[in-house]
Design an enzyme around this catalytic site. Structure first.
Site, PDB file in Angstrom:
ATOM      1  N   GLY A 274       0.655  -1.195   0.087  1.00  0.00           N
ATOM      2  CA  GLY A 274       0.098   0.041  -0.044  1.00  0.00           C
ATOM      3  C   GLY A 274       0.784   1.197   0.058  1.00  0.00           C
ATOM      4  O   GLY A 274       0.258   2.322   0.082  1.00  0.00           O
TER       5      GLY A 274
ATOM      6  N   GLU B  13       4.890  -5.848   1.201  1.00  0.00           N
ATOM      7  CA  GLU B  13       4.247  -6.426  -0.305  1.00  0.00           C
ATOM      8  C   GLU B  13       4.081  -5.179  -1.073  1.00  0.00           C
ATOM      9  O   GLU B  13       2.868  -4.921  -1.427  1.00  0.00           O
ATOM     10  CB  GLU B  13       3.117  -7.271   0.132  1.00  0.00           C
ATOM     11  N   PRO B  14       4.958  -4.275  -1.512  1.00  0.00           N
ATOM     12  CA  PRO B  14       4.555  -3.221  -2.498  1.00  0.00           C
ATOM     13  C   PRO B  14       4.121  -3.635  -3.695  1.00  0.00           C
ATOM     14  O   PRO B  14       4.638  -4.568  -4.492  1.00  0.00           O
ATOM     15  CB  PRO B  14       5.858  -2.445  -2.655  1.00  0.00           C
TER      16      PRO B  14
ATOM     17  N   ARG C 258       1.961  -1.254  -6.326  1.00  0.00           N
ATOM     18  CA  ARG C 258       1.988   0.137  -7.047  1.00  0.00           C
ATOM     19  C   ARG C 258       3.398   0.964  -6.890  1.00  0.00           C
ATOM     20  O   ARG C 258       3.723   1.499  -7.950  1.00  0.00           O
ATOM     21  CB  ARG C 258       0.994   0.821  -6.316  1.00  0.00           C
TER      22      ARG C 258
ATOM     23  N   ARG D  95      -9.692   3.289 -12.642  1.00  0.00           N
ATOM     24  CA  ARG D  95      -9.232   3.854 -11.509  1.00  0.00           C
ATOM     25  C   ARG D  95     -10.156   5.238 -11.462  1.00  0.00           C
ATOM     26  O   ARG D  95     -10.312   5.943 -10.353  1.00  0.00           O
ATOM     27  CB  ARG D  95      -8.127   4.064 -11.283  1.00  0.00           C
TER      28      ARG D  95
ATOM     29  N   TYR E 152     -12.212   5.297  -8.257  1.00  0.00           N
ATOM     30  CA  TYR E 152     -11.960   5.726  -6.984  1.00  0.00           C
ATOM     31  C   TYR E 152     -11.638   7.337  -7.223  1.00  0.00           C
ATOM     32  O   TYR E 152     -11.220   7.886  -6.286  1.00  0.00           O
ATOM     33  CB  TYR E 152     -10.315   5.232  -6.619  1.00  0.00           C
TER      34      TYR E 152
ATOM     35  N   CYS F 142     -19.867   3.964 -23.687  1.00  0.00           N
ATOM     36  CA  CYS F 142     -21.225   4.295 -23.853  1.00  0.00           C
ATOM     37  C   CYS F 142     -21.564   4.704 -22.283  1.00  0.00           C
ATOM     38  O   CYS F 142     -22.528   3.794 -21.918  1.00  0.00           O
ATOM     39  CB  CYS F 142     -22.225   3.600 -24.361  1.00  0.00           C
TER      40      CYS F 142
ATOM     41  N   TYR G 141      -2.771  -1.425 -11.773  1.00  0.00           N
ATOM     42  CA  TYR G 141      -4.567  -1.223 -11.622  1.00  0.00           C
ATOM     43  C   TYR G 141      -4.923  -0.831 -12.672  1.00  0.00           C
ATOM     44  O   TYR G 141      -6.198  -0.269 -12.416  1.00  0.00           O
ATOM     45  CB  TYR G 141      -4.790  -0.767 -10.404  1.00  0.00           C
TER      46      TYR G 141
HETATM   47  C1  LIG Z   1      -3.247  -4.947  -2.737  1.00  0.00           C
HETATM   48  C2  LIG Z   1      -2.475  -5.619  -1.866  1.00  0.00           C
HETATM   49  C3  LIG Z   1      -0.931  -5.239  -1.659  1.00  0.00           C
HETATM   50  C4  LIG Z   1      -0.348  -4.249  -2.616  1.00  0.00           C
HETATM   51  O1  LIG Z   1      -1.032  -2.902  -2.740  1.00  0.00           O
HETATM   52  P1  LIG Z   1      -0.206  -1.706  -3.311  1.00  0.00           P
HETATM   53  O2  LIG Z   1      -1.114  -0.480  -3.029  1.00  0.00           O
HETATM   54  O3  LIG Z   1      -0.387  -1.979  -4.810  1.00  0.00           O
HETATM   55  O4  LIG Z   1       1.046  -1.671  -2.754  1.00  0.00           O
HETATM   56  C5  LIG Z   1      -0.337  -5.864  -0.864  1.00  0.00           C
HETATM   57  N1  LIG Z   1      -0.643  -6.797   0.209  1.00  0.00           N
HETATM   58  C6  LIG Z   1      -2.171  -6.976   0.041  1.00  0.00           C
HETATM   59  C7  LIG Z   1      -2.618  -8.137   1.021  1.00  0.00           C
HETATM   60  C8  LIG Z   1      -3.044  -6.583  -0.949  1.00  0.00           C
HETATM   61  O5  LIG Z   1      -4.194  -6.806  -0.914  1.00  0.00           O
END
Ligand SMILES: *Cc1c(COP(=O)(O)O)cnc(C)c1O
Length: 448
Positions: free
Chosen positions: A257, A299-300, A302, A343, A347, A374, A404
């Site tokens: 995230g 866990e990056p 984006r 997106r 969002y 459309c 995304y």
């Molecule tokens: C979506 C997600 C990520 C990656 O999120 P980013 O915003 O792309 O970094 C990592 N871990 C989990 C569990 C997720 O659901």
């Protein structure tokens, strides 16, 4: 060339520049050459930039005193080549479905370096994960524990698992919000006791081994404050596990995230600072409760793939529309839209867009870049200042569409999904070929 021609390196791919004629060049290849060769809309990834960001993430989490793992969240966007690039730079891969898992396997990623997520993994999903030897499965419900234990028992293995915790913290961009109610589908709540029930159950399962705890608090996170609150709660929970079961948690996955810059003014924490902040938070929380620092995973998604990717569109029509206050907005229609970038509609996401095939003139107007679907909500860039002399045939580039966008693409209006190419040292290659209408028709069972 005017300021409007500036490609902010915080937003655009590292190699993006404008040539003498003002045209955008990425990885040494001009956008008009790419458009001519591959058609539009087109996703273009700067390979060296993807690799550099992966490397920087791994470096930010490489320290002497703590073991760490950095996983690429494949759901942001994954192809076999992208999986290989980030793996070569030292990352494991997170998958959220069997489809993503198969891409990672096809790329030759060691299954032990793969983590599987998902709030509703089916028997067949879990069977495949166990069969190929996925390193970690992230448990997201009590039902899944029984399901996975049976599958692992049948396969004669012990599956390493994480428990995904709902920590009651949500982080978006600047603010971390602690929510009392935890009204969402992911994870097992610490507050409700569901998380501890999961731990109790896992520790009773012969074919599961509790490797660690996982939390993921949101997306577009710009600072470490959300991780601080979340980690505090996770470590408190680890203490409860220690007291209750005399069991020490050996791994902690703090999720992904980490945010990126889409538009001027977006100011996410630089990766080395984010790394240091997260490591410091875990170290100090563990010291506070006299617990050995676990292996830390991040866990990056984006943050690796977002900025190195751009979308090239061709302008089809330009329409001045008079607004209530007698101002005018230029509606610029491109040859893609919500099918390749949902997106904005989903969002309210903001993007940076510019003319790509030539330099941008000084005279600009309030503009909106829209697609060809459309649906009046089919907007790619809601608010842009674009030159008044834009005409059909011009190319537009939208920045930071690597994450995304193609991964969430649809075939709405039976539009074939765009090709994806990568560029490096003056050369381009296809990562995903463009879909054709024949591809779509081939799914149709026909009328005879
Ligand atoms: C979506 C997600 C990520 C990656 O999120 P980013 O915003 O792309 O970094 C990592 N871990 C989990 C569990 C997720 O659901």
């Amino acid at each position: 060339m005017s300021n409007a021609n500036f490609l902010d390196p915080a937003i655009w791919p590292a190699s993006a520049t404008r040539s003498h004629s003002g045209e955008i060049v990425v990885g040494g290849v001009s956008v008009s050459e790419l458009a001519k060769k591959y058609g539009t809309p087109l996703f273009v990834f700067d390979e060296a930039d993807v690799r550099a960001r992966a490397r920087a993430y791994v470096a930010a989490f490489t320290v002497d005193d703590v073991a760490t793992k950095v996983h690429y969240a494949g759901k942001a966007f994954i192809t076999t080549r992208i999986a290989q690039w980030v793996h070569e730079e030292g990352m494991g891969i997170d998958v959220a479905s069997v489809g993503e898992l198969e891409v990672a396997l096809r790329a030759g990623i060691d299954p032990n370096d793969i983590v599987m997520h998902g709030n509703n993994k089916s028997v067949s999903d879990l069977t495949r994960a166990v069969e190929v030897g996925v390193g970690r499965v992230v448990i997201d419900s009590l039902i899944e524990i029984e399901r996975l234990n049976e599958i692992a028992a049948k396969a004669g293995i012990v599956q390493q698992v994480f428990v995904r915790l709902t920590v009651g913290v949500e982080a978006h961009t600047h603010e971390a919000i602690s929510t009392a109610h935890e009204d969402q589908k992911f994870g097992l709540s610490i507050a409700s006791g569901m998380a501890m029930a999961a731990v109790d159950n896992i520790l009773e399962c012969d074919s599961l081994s509790l490797a660690g705890l996982h939390s993921h608090i949101g997306s577009q996170i710009f600072d470490a404050s959300g991780f601080e609150i979340a980690t505090h709660r996770v470590i408190e929970f680890a203490v409860q596990i220690r007291d209750r079961h005399d069991f020490t948690v050996s791994e902690l996955d703090v999720g992904g995230g980490m945010g990126i810059a889409y538009v001027d003014g977006d100011d996410p924490l630089e990766v080395s600072h984010m790394g240091k902040a997260i490591l410091d938070i875990v170290r100090s929380e563990c010291a506070r409760v006299h617990m050995p620092v676990p292996i830390i995973s991040v866990e990056p998604g984006r943050a690796i793939i977002g900025n190195p990717g751009i979308t090239i569109y061709e302008v089809g029509t330009v329409k001045p529309v008079e607004l209530d206050d007698s101002k005018v907005r230029h509606y610029i229609s491109v040859d893609g839209g919500m099918s390749d970038n949902i997106r904005t509609a989903l969002y309210n996401a903001e993007y940076t867009v510019t003319v790509a095939n030539r330099s941008v003139g000084e005279v600009t107007a309030a503009s909106r870049v829209v697609g060809k679907h459309c649906e009046s909500g089919d907007i790619v860039v809601r608010d842009a200042q674009l030159p008044t002399d834009i005409r059909p045939g011009d190319l537009l580039a939208v920045a930071a569409t690597g994450a995304y966008c193609r991964s969430m693409a649809s075939n709405y209006n039976h539009l074939p999904r765009p090709a994806v190419v990568s560029v490096k040292s003056g050369k381009s290659q296809v990562l995903l070929r463009r879909e054709t209408i024949d591809d779509l028709l081939s799914l149709d069972a026909g009328i005879s």
